[in-house]
Write a protein that holds these residues in place. Structure first.
Motif, PDB file in Angstrom:
ATOM      1  N   ALA A  57      -0.357  -4.699  29.071  1.00 23.07           N
ATOM      2  CA  ALA A  57      -1.039  -5.556  28.109  1.00 23.07           C
ATOM      3  C   ALA A  57      -2.425  -6.094  29.081  1.00 23.07           C
ATOM      4  O   ALA A  57      -2.156  -6.397  30.163  1.00 23.07           O
ATOM      5  CB  ALA A  57      -0.364  -7.126  27.799  1.00 23.07           C
TER       6      ALA A  57
ATOM      7  N   GLY B  18       0.833 -16.524  16.713  1.00 29.26           N
ATOM      8  CA  GLY B  18       1.014 -17.125  18.251  1.00 29.26           C
ATOM      9  C   GLY B  18       1.468 -18.391  17.788  1.00 29.26           C
ATOM     10  O   GLY B  18       1.584 -18.925  16.724  1.00 29.26           O
TER      11      GLY B  18
ATOM     12  N   PHE C 224      12.479 -13.224  19.572  1.00 28.54           N
ATOM     13  CA  PHE C 224      13.211 -12.727  20.684  1.00 28.54           C
ATOM     14  C   PHE C 224      13.191 -13.701  21.765  1.00 28.54           C
ATOM     15  O   PHE C 224      12.357 -14.409  22.116  1.00 28.54           O
ATOM     16  CB  PHE C 224      12.262 -11.505  20.936  1.00 28.54           C
ATOM     17  CG  PHE C 224      11.860 -10.378  20.036  1.00 28.54           C
ATOM     18  CD1 PHE C 224      12.696 -10.485  19.051  1.00 28.54           C
ATOM     19  CD2 PHE C 224      10.675  -9.743  20.044  1.00 28.54           C
ATOM     20  CE1 PHE C 224      12.359  -9.234  17.985  1.00 28.54           C
ATOM     21  CE2 PHE C 224      10.381  -8.802  19.245  1.00 28.54           C
ATOM     22  CZ  PHE C 224      11.133  -8.836  18.107  1.00 28.54           C
TER      23      PHE C 224
ATOM     24  N   TYR D 219      -0.879  -8.792  12.336  1.00 23.37           N
ATOM     25  CA  TYR D 219      -0.923  -9.788  13.096  1.00 23.37           C
ATOM     26  C   TYR D 219      -1.757 -10.914  12.556  1.00 23.37           C
ATOM     27  O   TYR D 219      -3.088 -10.520  12.098  1.00 23.37           O
ATOM     28  CB  TYR D 219      -1.612  -9.640  14.511  1.00 23.37           C
ATOM     29  CG  TYR D 219      -0.424  -8.989  15.496  1.00 23.37           C
ATOM     30  CD1 TYR D 219       0.348  -7.696  15.025  1.00 23.37           C
ATOM     31  CD2 TYR D 219      -0.155  -9.580  16.614  1.00 23.37           C
ATOM     32  CE1 TYR D 219       1.343  -7.205  15.970  1.00 23.37           C
ATOM     33  CE2 TYR D 219       0.667  -8.879  17.669  1.00 23.37           C
ATOM     34  CZ  TYR D 219       1.473  -7.932  16.975  1.00 23.37           C
ATOM     35  OH  TYR D 219       2.517  -7.362  17.715  1.00 23.37           O
TER      36      TYR D 219
ATOM     37  N   ALA E 103       7.574 -15.373  14.563  1.00 28.56           N
ATOM     38  CA  ALA E 103       6.776 -16.529  14.736  1.00 28.56           C
ATOM     39  C   ALA E 103       7.271 -17.188  16.017  1.00 28.56           C
ATOM     40  O   ALA E 103       8.511 -17.154  16.256  1.00 28.56           O
ATOM     41  CB  ALA E 103       6.547 -17.365  13.498  1.00 28.56           C
TER      42      ALA E 103
ATOM     43  N   GLU F   5      12.953 -12.650  24.678  1.00 32.40           N
ATOM     44  CA  GLU F   5      12.544 -12.038  25.776  1.00 32.40           C
ATOM     45  C   GLU F   5      13.299 -11.838  26.801  1.00 32.40           C
ATOM     46  O   GLU F   5      13.778 -10.591  27.205  1.00 32.40           O
ATOM     47  CB  GLU F   5      11.298 -12.891  26.383  1.00 32.40           C
ATOM     48  CG  GLU F   5      10.368 -13.758  25.108  1.00 32.40           C
ATOM     49  CD  GLU F   5       9.656 -12.838  24.083  1.00 32.40           C
ATOM     50  OE1 GLU F   5      10.170 -11.464  24.190  1.00 32.40           O
ATOM     51  OE2 GLU F   5       9.038 -13.259  23.351  1.00 32.40           O
TER      52      GLU F   5
ATOM     53  N   ARG G  16      14.262 -21.957  22.511  1.00 37.65           N
ATOM     54  CA  ARG G  16      14.348 -20.668  21.991  1.00 37.65           C
ATOM     55  C   ARG G  16      15.731 -20.212  21.523  1.00 37.65           C
ATOM     56  O   ARG G  16      15.890 -19.551  20.620  1.00 37.65           O
ATOM     57  CB  ARG G  16      13.506 -19.932  22.792  1.00 37.65           C
ATOM     58  CG  ARG G  16      12.659 -18.591  22.275  1.00 37.65           C
ATOM     59  CD  ARG G  16      11.753 -18.062  23.080  1.00 37.65           C
ATOM     60  NE  ARG G  16      11.222 -16.748  22.453  1.00 37.65           N
ATOM     61  CZ  ARG G  16      10.315 -16.743  21.628  1.00 37.65           C
ATOM     62  NH1 ARG G  16       9.626 -17.868  21.327  1.00 37.65           N
ATOM     63  NH2 ARG G  16       9.815 -15.459  21.323  1.00 37.65           N
TER      64      ARG G  16
HETATM   65  N1  SAM Z   1       4.081 -15.882  19.569  1.00 39.02           N
HETATM   66  C1  SAM Z   1       5.378 -15.708  19.014  1.00 39.02           C
HETATM   67  C2  SAM Z   1       6.681 -15.344  20.093  1.00 39.02           C
HETATM   68  O1  SAM Z   1       6.270 -15.420  21.332  1.00 39.02           O
HETATM   69  O2  SAM Z   1       7.836 -15.233  19.655  1.00 39.02           O
HETATM   70  C3  SAM Z   1       5.416 -14.369  18.295  1.00 39.02           C
HETATM   71  C4  SAM Z   1       4.544 -13.511  18.634  1.00 39.02           C
HETATM   72  S1  SAM Z   1       4.655 -12.568  19.941  1.00 39.02           S
HETATM   73  C5  SAM Z   1       3.213 -11.741  20.034  1.00 39.02           C
HETATM   74  C6  SAM Z   1       5.842 -11.226  19.375  1.00 39.02           C
HETATM   75  C7  SAM Z   1       6.523 -10.759  20.451  1.00 39.02           C
HETATM   76  O3  SAM Z   1       5.624  -9.672  21.247  1.00 39.02           O
HETATM   77  C8  SAM Z   1       7.199 -11.343  21.682  1.00 39.02           C
HETATM   78  O4  SAM Z   1       8.286 -11.913  21.284  1.00 39.02           O
HETATM   79  C9  SAM Z   1       7.258 -10.435  22.797  1.00 39.02           C
HETATM   80  O5  SAM Z   1       8.573  -9.736  22.950  1.00 39.02           O
HETATM   81  C10 SAM Z   1       6.373  -9.002  22.444  1.00 39.02           C
HETATM   82  N2  SAM Z   1       5.602  -8.821  23.400  1.00 39.02           N
HETATM   83  C11 SAM Z   1       4.593  -9.728  24.086  1.00 39.02           C
HETATM   84  N3  SAM Z   1       3.955  -9.310  24.910  1.00 39.02           N
HETATM   85  C12 SAM Z   1       4.173  -7.683  25.373  1.00 39.02           C
HETATM   86  C13 SAM Z   1       4.035  -6.692  25.813  1.00 39.02           C
HETATM   87  N4  SAM Z   1       3.251  -6.819  26.898  1.00 39.02           N
HETATM   88  N5  SAM Z   1       4.789  -5.497  25.655  1.00 39.02           N
HETATM   89  C14 SAM Z   1       6.064  -5.518  24.548  1.00 39.02           C
HETATM   90  N6  SAM Z   1       6.075  -6.424  23.854  1.00 39.02           N
HETATM   91  C15 SAM Z   1       5.215  -7.696  23.931  1.00 39.02           C
END
Ligand code: SAM
Ligand code: SF4
Length: 499
Positions: free
Chosen positions: A305, A161, A221, A109, A199, A223, A246
């Motif tokens: 989280a 982020g 992802f 990260y 990213a 999501e 996305r």
């Molecule tokens: N900011 C970018 C994004 O949202 O694509 C990349 C970084 S983000 C931290 C990477 C991934 O972390 C996200 O796509 C999400 O699927 C995952 N993530 C975020 N919060 C999460 C949680 N509480 N539990 C599991 N995975 C999580």
């Protein structure tokens, strides 16, 4: 928007280029047709017959993709005996295509400033308790020195982020810095050889720049593919609030020249059945429109989280049994696609996943910014995004897996020899990639054991290598001479020799 993470409105407004979405739509519609998915789910038999399931498994075993209708049938399998048959088929496919190899990597990260406000993520802009940080280039070098010089990783997934402070210029610079680090090890030297990137969804112009900096897989992802849930989780006035921006980022990535793309859904936000069907539609759409499906599929499961708005009684959280079924079905539906399970999951689930067709896992993971070189407080800081479930070190993981007959591969040759994208998919489909991969897996495993393995792990790993070499002699005599030459040279301290 909180003061410390503020970004200018003009920066935010410049991010989304709707023309780079609309060009891919068909009659103004995207490829996630909710009515169709719900109809297919509803039409699947509630208790599929033995014959029906076996016919589908036979198709998977022949390394053919399953249709969404077939996936919907497998979703409804609850009979213990049939589930066992699905497990056996998933393992057989994994061994047929990927052999007894597992690839490892580390999450890295780099920055947690973020303008978005995803309800489930500890980095979300509204979380005033998060300590925000972006690593300087010197700090990146210090982290890589630990990752490549002490733990022994060769592959990273770097995570950012969405914020001007960790924008595309920063990403490009950080990739160059990571690749530049070379550290002396016990018997040779260590370096990072493949950097995958997780990213934000970028424009074609930005993706071209990231590609030129030497990216492995570009991973984003969706999501949740369910539009109403997506809107609930991602406020409309944020960049991530644009579902289609996305959804089409992998189309843009491929257009920008990135061959290997990784898709995923965050399981637990909405009904897992719908998300699974959508993942299959996503990879099929990429294959149809751009000639190649997803290189990897990720299926992270939601974990608690800091200040997340989703609590333990959220209706769609996925239990362990359903989660295992998701893994099995992905393996059966897209037999040649890489599958990633991260240390968000506990060790017992990851141990089972090894036998369900998963191809990549992380280890010795830290998800705090600066967590590798600043380990004293890292565990506390890790809680900022979410809490890890498997805290095994890479050495522990490798020893556990070697004891079960699995070789940990640090191979990055495919990507550096141009075996990416359609080329790698064709090799995987034909079974030919396994030939290179097994040899490179042995060579990189030897490197790792010599440079980083503890005595206990070497005691399990070296006999496994000896056994594998016997198999190479029997099965791959053509490559034997060069392989044995490389193997001897590696034992003497040469590094990064591959076929
Ligand atoms: N900011 C970018 C994004 O949202 O694509 C990349 C970084 S983000 C931290 C990477 C991934 O972390 C996200 O796509 C999400 O699927 C995952 N993530 C975020 N919060 C999460 C949680 N509480 N539990 C599991 N995975 C999580
Ligand atoms: Fe930001 Fe990504 Fe977290 Fe959303 S998931 S808040 S975009 S870091």
């Amino acid at each position: 928007m909180s003061v410390e993470t503020k970004a200018s409105t003009s920066w935010i407004n410049r991010r989304i280029k709707r023309d780079q979405v609309e060009k891919y739509l068909e009659n103004g519609q995207d490829f996630i047709n909710e009515t169709q998915i719900n109809t297919e789910l509803a039409a699947a038999p509630k208790e599929p017959s033995r014959q029906q399931v076996r016919d589908i498994l036979a198709k998977s075993m022949a390394v053919k993709d399953l249709t969404p209708e077939e996936v919907a049938v497998l979703i409804n399998v609850n009979d213990k005996g049939l589930l066992e048959e699905m497990r056996a088929a998933a393992l057989a496919i994994k061994l047929k295509i990927y052999d007894n190899r597992i690839v490892t990597f580390a999450p890295f990260y780099l920055g947690n400033y973020c303008v978005n406000r995803c309800s489930y993520c500890g980095f979300n802009n509204d979380n005033c308790d998060a300590q925000r940080k972006v690593l300087s280039q010197e700090e990146i070098k210090a982290e890589v020195a630990v990752l490549a010089g002490k733990i022994g990783h060769k592959r990273l997934i770097v995570v950012y982020g969405e914020h001007p402070r960790n924008d595309v210029d920063y990403i490009v610079e950080s990739l160059k810095t990571i690749y530049s680090v070379r550290v002396k090890t016990r018997n040779g030297h260590g370096s990072i050889r493949r950097v995958n990137v997780n990213a934000p969804a970028f424009s074609i112009e930005d993706l071209k720049r990231i590609n030129e900096a030497g990216i492995g897989t570009y991973q984003v992802f969706q999501e949740t593919y369910h539009k109403e849930t997506y809107a609930r989780m991602h406020p409309k006035d944020t960049i991530k609030g644009d579902y289609q921006w996305r959804l089409y980022c992998m189309h843009r990535a491929m257009e920008a020249g990135i061959d290997d793309v990784g898709i995923g859904a965050l399981f637990g936000l909405y009904d897992w059945r719908f998300e699974l069907m959508s993942l299959i539609y996503h990879t099929q759409e990429l294959e149809k429109k751009l000639g190649i499906g997803a290189h990897t599929i990720s299926f992270p499961r939601l974990v608690p989280a800091l200040n997340s708005m989703i609590g333990p009684d959220w209706k769609y959280l996925v239990n362990d049994d359903d989660f295992k079924k998701i893994m099995l079905i992905i393996r059966l539906a897209v037999p040649y696609t890489g599958m990633i399970i991260t240390a968000r999951e506990k060790a017992s689930i990851r141990d089972e996943a090894l036998l369900m067709g998963v191809t990549q896992m992380d280890a010795s993971s830290r998800i705090a910014i600066g967590g590798y070189s600043d380990a004293v407080t890292a565990q506390e800081k890790d809680k900022q995004q979410f809490i890890l479930g498997d805290t095994r070190s890479l050495d522990d993981l490798i020893r556990d897996f070697a004891g079960r007959g699995f070789i940990t591969s640090f191979c990055t040759a495919g990507y550096r020899c141009g075996r990416t994208g359609k080329c790698i998919m064709d090799l995987l489909r034909s079974g030919a990639e396994g030939k290179f991969c097994k040899l490179n897996a042995i060579l990189t495993f030897q490197e790792w054991l010599d440079d980083f393995g503890s005595e206990e792990t070497r005691a399990v790993g070296l006999p496994l290598i000896a056994k594998e070499i016997e198999q190479v002699k029997a099965r791959n005599p053509k490559a034997l001479e060069i392989f044995m030459n490389y193997h001897e040279r590696i034992k003497k301290g040469e590094r990064d020799l591959y076929l």
